[in-house]
Design an enzyme around this catalytic site. Structure first.
Site, PDB file in Angstrom:
ATOM      1  N   HIS A 252      -7.074   2.572 -11.545  1.00  0.00           N
ATOM      2  CA  HIS A 252      -7.245   2.133 -12.924  1.00  0.00           C
ATOM      3  C   HIS A 252      -8.715   2.125 -13.325  1.00  0.00           C
ATOM      4  O   HIS A 252      -9.586   1.866 -12.504  1.00  0.00           O
ATOM      5  CB  HIS A 252      -6.670   0.722 -13.103  1.00  0.00           C
ATOM      6  CG  HIS A 252      -5.186   0.669 -12.927  1.00  0.00           C
ATOM      7  ND1 HIS A 252      -4.317   0.877 -13.961  1.00  0.00           N
ATOM      8  CD2 HIS A 252      -4.420   0.469 -11.833  1.00  0.00           C
ATOM      9  CE1 HIS A 252      -3.071   0.779 -13.510  1.00  0.00           C
ATOM     10  NE2 HIS A 252      -3.103   0.539 -12.205  1.00  0.00           N
TER      11      HIS A 252
ATOM     12  N   SER B  62      -2.208  -5.515  -8.849  1.00  0.00           N
ATOM     13  CA  SER B  62      -2.821  -4.423  -9.588  1.00  0.00           C
ATOM     14  C   SER B  62      -3.979  -4.999 -10.382  1.00  0.00           C
ATOM     15  O   SER B  62      -3.843  -6.071 -10.974  1.00  0.00           O
ATOM     16  CB  SER B  62      -1.787  -3.811 -10.544  1.00  0.00           C
ATOM     17  OG  SER B  62      -2.389  -2.825 -11.340  1.00  0.00           O
TER      18      SER B  62
ATOM     19  N   CYS C 159      12.917  18.879   0.414  1.00  0.00           N
ATOM     20  CA  CYS C 159      14.086  18.743   1.296  1.00  0.00           C
ATOM     21  C   CYS C 159      14.056  17.416   2.053  1.00  0.00           C
ATOM     22  O   CYS C 159      14.977  17.103   2.788  1.00  0.00           O
ATOM     23  CB  CYS C 159      14.228  19.935   2.242  1.00  0.00           C
ATOM     24  SG  CYS C 159      13.324  19.809   3.788  1.00  0.00           S
TER      25      CYS C 159
ATOM     26  N   THR D 114       0.807  -1.217   0.000  1.00  0.00           N
ATOM     27  CA  THR D 114       0.000   0.000   0.000  1.00  0.00           C
ATOM     28  C   THR D 114       0.843   1.272   0.000  1.00  0.00           C
ATOM     29  O   THR D 114       0.455   2.280  -0.566  1.00  0.00           O
ATOM     30  CB  THR D 114      -0.942  -0.016   1.231  1.00  0.00           C
ATOM     31  OG1 THR D 114      -1.755  -1.169   1.140  1.00  0.00           O
ATOM     32  CG2 THR D 114      -1.800   1.221   1.294  1.00  0.00           C
TER      33      THR D 114
ATOM     34  N   CYS E 239       6.810  22.025   8.546  1.00  0.00           N
ATOM     35  CA  CYS E 239       7.374  21.601   7.259  1.00  0.00           C
ATOM     36  C   CYS E 239       7.155  22.720   6.256  1.00  0.00           C
ATOM     37  O   CYS E 239       6.020  23.044   5.925  1.00  0.00           O
ATOM     38  CB  CYS E 239       6.685  20.323   6.783  1.00  0.00           C
ATOM     39  SG  CYS E 239       7.032  19.870   5.081  1.00  0.00           S
TER      40      CYS E 239
ATOM     41  N   SER F 227       1.855   2.829  -7.492  1.00  0.00           N
ATOM     42  CA  SER F 227       1.711   3.995  -8.375  1.00  0.00           C
ATOM     43  C   SER F 227       0.617   4.957  -7.939  1.00  0.00           C
ATOM     44  O   SER F 227       0.574   6.088  -8.400  1.00  0.00           O
ATOM     45  CB  SER F 227       1.423   3.536  -9.807  1.00  0.00           C
ATOM     46  OG  SER F 227       2.256   2.462 -10.166  1.00  0.00           O
TER      47      SER F 227
END
Lengths: 159, 967
Positions: free
Chosen positions: B64, B352, B456, B56, B419, B60
Site C-alpha cells: 500500500h 493491513s 493445473c 503472510t 512444473c 493480497s
C-alpha cells in the site's frame, strides 16, 4: 425381466434379459446377447491391477553411478539425478542401492467369475516379479485357481 | 557457503540468546533480517514447519502507498517508510516486486468525497505523487473498469509483491548469516528474571536478553504469558479468488473499490506472478486458524468485483483461499517495550498495511532494542562482504534463452522441467531443498519455486516433487507432507503383503516383443514435421505421417516414455475400433509405439517444448541436448488435456490434503504405487472418476459415494454399470459437495441436493466422513503452447479452430486428440490423429517442402510457406444454442472431401433426437434421427459432401448444426 447396461463396448446398450426364457432384447450386436445371458447365469469381468516389480540395477550402471557421484557439478556432488525425479514413489519406502521397486500393470487373460475378483486381488498382493518383463508375459498361469492366467500389460525393461 | 550454513544449522542449539523472536511471519523475519548484520545470537521460533504460514501466506500481496492510515500514527509512518524501502529490499533479496500503482475508484459524489479525504490524508502522511484522476483519465489507465467511474485516487507508489517469497528470502539471509530458525517450536511460557527472559518451548528453554513478540494472531497470548492482559487480537478472515494468468490483463494497477462506513470494498489486482487476485472479504471469527472459505463470501466477492471490473471470468478460477488478519482492539500497530517485563518487545496488531510496513518494522524494532540496551556491533564478515545480506535464486521461468542455455551448461538438472505450468526445473526444486531454510513439504517447494502454483495446481508436478523430496530428505512417501504437520498424502504402498509371503514369480515369457528404441540426434535444426506430445494422438499421427511418406519427423514428449496418460489407465476398454479387440491403456500405448518402432522417426522423451512461434520455430529443452531450437515445416499439436481442479468449481471450505483430481490419483495408485487414503468420496461422474471408483474399491479404499451435480451421469453408461453398480457405490445425481472439512487432512465433506438451476436445496445437507475426495469435474485441452504460437482458441472446445478436420487457421499447424477437443474414447483420438497426419502430409507435399524418399533435400529454412490465415476461403459450421460445440468449425472451399465428418457435443440429453444441418439461407442439407443422445457422449455424423453442393455454396453461406427433440 432384468435390465442391465451392456459393458462390452462404449455404446452401452440398455439390455432386457428374461431369466426364465433366457431371451435378450435391446442389444445391437450378438456380443450383447452373450453378455446378458452370462450376467444371468455367471457374471464375469476382466480384472486389471498392478503387481510389485523390482528392477535390479546392473553392475555397469553402478559404476556409471559412482563416477557421476564423484563428479562435481556447480560445486555440489551430482547424484543419480538422471533417474530420481522419475523413480516410482513406491521405491522410496525401502530405498536400496541395487534395486528399484515399481508397479507393473497386469490383467486376467480372460474374464473371471465376478465373485472371484476379491480372491484374485488377494493373490495379486503377494506377487513380485523382476525386470525385464514384456507385454503379454504370463505372470501366473492360474490365478487364484480360476484357471485364468494373469498377464503383464506392458513392457518394463527397467524402471 | 553451503558448508558454512550446514554447520550453523546443525550444531546443537545453545540455551542462550541475545534476542529471541517469536513468530516467523513477514514481521518476525523482517526483524530477524534486520538483526542479521550484527554480532548477536538471534533465535527465531516458529510453531509451524515453515516460515510465512500465518497471515503472510494468505493476503493480497499489496504494498500500500500509505494514504489509508490516520496521520501521525505509527502505522502511517511505517507504511510510507516501508513502501519506500520495499523496492530496494526486493532487489537485494531477489523477490518479485512491481510498483504498479493503485487506484481507489469512486462511483458517486459521496465516494468522491471519501476519495478527497483519502487524498488529503495521503498528502499529510507523505505519500509521493498522489493525485486524483478524472473519470476519463481513470479509464485511460484502466480501460476494463466499469463505465460508471466518477473519479479515482491514483497512488503511483503502490506495488505488488509475493509476501511469502519476501518472508522466506529474509529468513534465508538471516539463517545464512548465522541466525537460527527453530521450526515446530511452540512457546509455552515466558518467565522474567534479572538476567532476562526464560522462554519455555516444547524443544527446551532459552534464556534470552530480549524477546520480540511477533506472534501475529497469537501475540496477545504470548504477551499474556509474561504480563497482565493488555491488548486483544481480533482475528478477521478475508477470502480470495485467485484467477488464471489470462485474467491478469484486466488490472494494470491495484484497483480498490471505495471503502464506505457500511461496506468494506474489494480489490482487483494482478499478482506479482501475473494472476488476478480478487478479494478480500472481512469477517470476524473466533478460531484463529480457521482458514476456510464459504459459499456466501465467495459469492460476495464475485458480486462486488464484477461491479468494479465487469469482464472478470470467474470460471478461470484456480484457487480460493482465505487468510486471517491479526487485527487488534487498537487502531494503531502495537510496537513497544512492555514496561513491566524488561526485555520484552511487543510487535503486535500488525494488520493491513503490515506487509507494506514490514521493511520498516525491522529497522524500527532494531532501533527500539538498541535503545533498550542491546549492543549492536556489525558482523565482521558482513563488513567485508555486504553481499552476504543479499540473495539470488535461479528462476528459469524469468530467464532469456541465452541465460537458460548457460545455466544448463553448468548443471543439466536445470534442463528437466518438473512444473510445466510455471516452467520450474528439477534444479530449482533441489535448490529449494538445499537452501539455508530448507523446503521440506510440497507446499514449501511451491512457495520457494512456484511449482504447483499454476493452472493445473500440482496435478502434473506433485508426483515428481514428492519423489525428489523423498530422495533428498531420505523419507518415506508416507512422511511427505502437503503442508503443515498432519497433512500427509499417502497411507502406504499399494500391494502390501508381508515380505515372507511374497511370491517371486517365474514369468512365462511372451513370444517376440522388443523394447522401444528412441533415437536422439545430437543437433537438431530443422525437420519436416514436428509432433508435440507422444500420447496416443502424437504416436498415431507420427506413424500415419510416416506411412504417407513424411520421414523427417521429430516427436517431442515431456515424460520419460511415450504413451501419455494411457500408461496409467491400466483398465480395459480401449482399442475395440482401432485394433478390433479390448486392450488396457498400457497395451494400447505399446501397440501405438510399436508402429513407429522400426522407423527413423526421432522421439525426444524427457523433453519439454517451452515455446512455439507462429513461424514454427520450436524451443525445447532436455538434459541431453540442453536448450535447442527446431524449425519445422509443419507442426501437429498433440499435447492432450489437463484436469479441472477444485478451483474451477470453487468448492468452499478448508484446504486440507487428501483432495485429488481423479487422474492424479490414478497416477499415484497405478504408477507410483502409493495408496492415497482409506475412505473416499468422488465428485463428478466423468469416466475417469468412475474408473477410479472401481480402482479404489479393488485396491482397498472404500468409496462411499459418487456425487454428480447434473441430473444425469457424465460418463459412459457401461462405466456406471461396471464401476459403480458392480461395487454397490451409490450414485447421487443432482448432488454436489458444498463444503470441505478438515484441518490438515480431509476429515469429511458435506454434500447436498441441487435444484434444476444447480442451486443448493437448503436442508438436504449431509456430512460424509472421508479422508479422500476425488474430483472428476472435467478436462481442459492443454493449449498454452497453441496460444504462444498465436493461434486463437474456440471458447466452446477449448482448442484451436480447425478447417476440415485438424488443419488450424495458421498455416502449417494441425491439431488432434484432446488438445483439439476432449474425446471420450482413445480410438477416436487415434482416428483423428490419422486425419491430422494426412492433412499435414498433404500440406507438406503441396508446399513442396517434402520430396518423398529424398531426405537430403529437406534442409535449410522454410521459404515457400508464408504465414497466412486459412479462413477466407472456407465455410463456417456454427453450433445452434442446443449444441455445445462442433468440430471442425470450418470446411474449406471448394469442398473436395467426399465424406464430411462432424463431431459435436450437445447441452442436454435426448431420448430421440433429430440432428439437422441447415444452411444460413434456410436450406436443409442433412437430417438424421438418433436415440439416446447425451451431453457426456461425443456425437458424430458423416455425410456426403454432394449434399452441400446444390444449389451452389460459397463462403457467404454458413452451415448451422442443430438438434431437436424427435418423435
Amino acid at each position: 425381466m432384468r435390465e442391465m447396461t451392456c459393458i462390452v463396448c462404449p455404446i452401452g446398450c440398455q439390455l432386457r434379459a428374461d431369466p426364465t426364457k433366457m431371451t435378450v432384447s435391446g442389444n445391437r450386436c450378438p456380443r450383447g446377447r452373450k453378455y446378458a445371458l452370462e450376467e444371468l447365469t455367471s457374471p464375469r469381468r476382466t480384472v486389471t491391477s498392478t503387481i510389485r516389480i523390482i528392477h535390479y540395477q546392473k553392475p555397469e550402471h553402478d559404476a556409471q553411478l559412482s563416477a557421476m557421484q564423484s563428479a562435481l557439478v556447480s560445486g555440489r556432488p551430482m547424484e543419480d539425478c538422471d533417474r530420481s525425479a522419475f523413480k516410482p514413489l513406491v521405491d522410496f519406502f525401502c530405498p536400496s542401492a541395487n534395486h528399484i521397486e515399481g508397479r507393473l500393470p497386469v490383467k486376467t487373460a480372460q474374464d473371471v467369475p465376478k465373485d472371484r475378483i476379491e480372491d484374485i486381488m488377494q493373490a495379486i498382493h503377494h506377487l513380485v516379479v523382476t525386470t525385464p518383463i514384456h507385454m503379454g508375459d504370463v505372470i501366473i498361469d492360474n490365478i487364484a485357481d480360476t484357471g485364468v492366467a494373469l498377464i503383464a500389460t506392458r513392457t518394463l525393461l527397467e524402471l | 557457503m553451503l558448508f558454512y550454513m550446514v554447520i550453523t544449522m546443525t550444531k546443537p542449539s545453545s540455551d542462550k540468546a541475545d534476542v529471541v523472536i517469536i513468530g516467523g511471519g513477514v514481521v518476525g523475519t523482517s526483524i530477524a533480517y534486520s538483526l542479521s548484520c550484527y554480532d548477536l545470537r538471534v533465535i527465531l521460533l516458529e510453531k509451524d514447519n515453515d516460515v510465512s504460514l500465518g497471515a503472510t501466506r494468505a493476503n493480497s500481496g499489496i504494498v500500500h502507498a500509505g494514504y489509508d492510515p490516520i496521520p501521525e500514527s505509527l502505522m502511517a509512518r511505517l507504511n510510507v517508510e516501508g513502501n519506500r524501502r520495499m523496492s530496494a529490499l526486493c532487489k537485494d533479496l531477489d523477490v518479485p516486486f512491481e510498483t504498479c500503482g493503485s487506484l481507489v475508484i469512486s462511483r458517486s459524489e459521496e465516494e468522491d468525497q471519501i476519495i478527497q479525504q483519502l487524498y488529503e490524508r495521503g498528502i499529510r502522511n507523505g505519500v509521493p505523487e498522489l493525485k486524483i484522476l478524472s473519470a476519463d483519465a481513470t479509464l485511460d489507465r484502466e480501460p476494463y473498469l466499469t463505465r460508471d467511474v466518477h473519479s479515482s485516487l491514483f497512488a503511483p507508489s503502490a506495488g505488488i509483491v509475493m509476501p511469502w517469497t519476501l518472508c522466506i528470502a529474509m529468513a534465508e539471509v538471516f539463517a545464512r548469516n548465522g541466525g537460527e530458525i527453530r521450526l515446530e517450536t511452540c512457546v509455552s511460557g515466558l518467565n522474567s528474571s534479572t538476567s532476562g527472559i526464560r522462554v519455555q518451548t516444547n524443544r527446551g528453554d532459552i534464556n534470552a536478553r530480549f524477546v520480540v513478540n511477533a506472534a501475529g494472531l497469537f501475540s496477545d497470548e504470548i504477551h499474556n504469558m509474561a504480563d497482565r492482559p493488555d491488548f486483544k487480537i481480533l482475528p478477521s478472515r478475508g477470502e480470495y479468488y485467485l484467477l488464471e494468468k489470462n485474467q491478469g490483463k484486466w488490472a494494470k494497477s491495484v484497483i480498490f473499490s471505495c471503502p464506505s462506513p457500511i461496506t468494506k470494498g474489494v480489490l482487483v489486482a494482478r499478482t506479482a506472478h501475473g494472476n488476478l487476485i480478487v478479494g478480500p472479504t472481512s469477517e470476524t471469527i473466533s478460531d484463529k486458524e480457521d482458514t476456510s472459505t464459504t459459499a456466501e463470501k465467495l459469492h460476495e466477492i464475485r458480486e462486488k468485483a464484477s461491479s468494479l471490473v465487469p469482464c472478470i471470468n470467474f470460471s478461470e478460477n484456480i484457487r480460493n483461499y482465505s487468510g486471517i488478519r491479526a487485527n487488534s482492539d487498537r487502531h494503531d500497530f502495537i510496537i513497544r517495550r512492555v514496561p513491566s517485563v524488561p526485555g520484552l518487545i511487543d510487535v503486535a496488531g500488525i494488520k493491513s498495511p503490515g506487509l507494506a510496513a514490514s521493511p520498516a518494522i525491522g529497522p524500527y524494532v532494531v532501533d527500539l532494542l538498541r535503545r533498550e540496551g542491546l549492543q549492536l556491533q556489525m558482523n565482521s564478515s558482513i563488513l567485508r562482504d555486504p553481499n552476504r545480506l543479499k540473495r539470488k535464486v535461479v528462476r528459469f521461468h524469468d530467464m532469456s534463452p541465452q541465460e537458460r542455455a548457460s545455466l544448463i551448461s553448468t548443471d543439466t538438472r536445470y534442463a528437466r522441467m518438473v512444473c510445466r505450468c510455471e516452467t520450474v526445473t528439477e534444479g530449482e526444486i533441489r535448490d529449494a531443498i538445499h537452501a539455508p531454510l530448507p523446503a521440506r513439504t510440497i507446499d514449501a517447494i511451491k512457495r520457494r519455486t512456484d511449482a504447483g502454483l499454476g493452472r493445473c495446481q500440482g496435478g502434473f508436478c506433485a508426483p515428481r516433487i514428492a519423489a525428489i523430496l523423498a530422495e533428498e530428505l531420505h523419507i518415506k512417501p508416507t512422511d511427505i507432507l502437503q503442508d503443515k504437520e498432519g497433512s500427509y498424502l499417502f497411507t502406504g504402498p499399494t500391494k502390501i503383503a508381508p515380505e515372507s509371503t511374497c511370491d517371486a514369480v517365474a514369468v512365462t515369457k511372451a513370444d517376440t516383443i522388443s523394447g522401444r528404441t528412441d533415437s536422439m540426434p545430437a543437433e537438431v535444426k530443422h525437420c519436416a514435421l514436428a509432433i508435440i506430445g507422444a500420447g496416443p494422438a502424437g504416436l498415431a499421427a507420427a506413424s500415419k505421417a510416416y506411412a504417407e511418406g513424411i520421414t523427417d519427423i521429430i516427436v517431442f514428449e515431456r515424460d520419460k516414455e511415450t504413451g501419455g496418460i494411457l500408461n496409467q489407465c491400466i483398465h480395459t476398454g480401449f482399442g475395440l475400433r482401432v485394433y478390433n479387440e479390448t486392450l488396457t491403456g498400457p497395451e494400447y500405448a505399446e501397440r501405438a509405439a510399436k508402429e513407429i518402432e522400426n522407423t527413423d522417426i526421432s522421439i525426444f522423451t524427457d523433453t519439454m517444448v517451452l515455446d512455439i512461434r507462429s513461424d514454427r520455430l520450436i524451443t525445447a529443452v532436455n538434459r541431453k541436448d540442453g536448450l535447442f531450437f527446431c524449425h519445422a515445416d509443419a507442426i501437429i499439436l498433440a499435447m492432450g488435456c489437463r484436469e479441472r481442479t477444485r478451483g474451477a468449481i470453487a468448492i468452499p471450505g478448508s484446504r486440507p490434503s487428501g483432495i485429488w483430481t481423479a487422474g492424479t490419483a490414478q497416477r499415484y495408485m497405478n504408477i507410483e504405487g502409493c495408496m492415497i487414503g482409506s475412505q473416499a468420496v468422488i465428485l463428478g461422474s466423468g469416466d475417469i472418476g468412475l474408473i477410479m471408483a472401481r480402482r479404489l474399491m479393488l485396491e482397498g479404499i472404500h468409496v462411499k459415494a459418487c456425487v454428480e451435480v447434473m441430473p444425469e451421469p457424465g460418463g459412459l453408461s457401461r462405466n456406471i454399470a461396471q464401476c459403480l453398480e458392480d461395487f454397490n457405490i451409490p450414485l447421487l445425481l443432482s448432488h454436489t459437495v458444498t463444503e470441505i472439512k478438515g484441518k490438515e487432512r480431509l476429515e469429511s465433506v458435506v454434500i447436498a441436493q441441487v435444484d434444476s438451476k444447480r442451486d443448493i436445496i437448503v436442508g438436504t445437507e449431509k456430512e460424509i466422513t472421508c479422508d479422500t475426495l476425488l474430483l472428476s469435474v472435467g478436462l481442459i485441452p492443454e493449449n498454452e503452447l497453441t496460444k504462444q504460437a498465436g493461434l486463437t482458441l474456440d471458447k466452446n472446445t477449448g482448442g484451436p479452430y480447425v478447417v476440415n478436420a485438424t488443419t488450424c487457421l495458421t498455416d502449417g499447424f494441425f491439431a488432434c486428440g484432446n488438445v483439439l477437443h476432449v474425446h471420450d474414447l482413445v480410438d477416436d483420438v487415434t482416428l483423428e490423429a490419422h486425419k491430422a497426419a494426412y492433412e499435414a502430409a498433404a500440406f507438406l507435399k503441396a508446399n513442396g517442402n517434402i520430396h518423398i524418399d529424398d531426405k537430403e533435400s529437406i534442409s535449410g529454412p522454410m521459404s515457400s510457406v508464408t504465414h497466412t490465415q486459412n479462413t477466407p476461403n472456407s465455410l463456417r459450421i456454427l453450433p445452434s444454442d442446443a449444441i455445445r460445440y462442433v468440430i471442425p468449425q470450418y470446411l474449406s472451399l471448394p469442398i473436395n472431401n467426399d465424406i464430411i465428418d462432424i463431431s459435436f457435443r450437445v447441452r442436454q440429453s435426448y431420448e430421440r433426437a433429430e440432428i439437422i444441418i441447415r444452411r444460413s439461407d434456410k436450406l436443409e442439407v442433412y437430417r438424421e434421427r438418433k436415440s439416446h443422445v447425451k451431453p457426456g457422449e461425443m456425437q458424430k455424423i458423416h455425410f456426403s459432401s454432394s449434399m452441400l453442393m446444390a444449389p451452389e455454396i460459397n463462403q457467404n453461406v454458413d452451415l448451422i448444426l442443430d438438434i431437436t427433440e424427435g418423435n
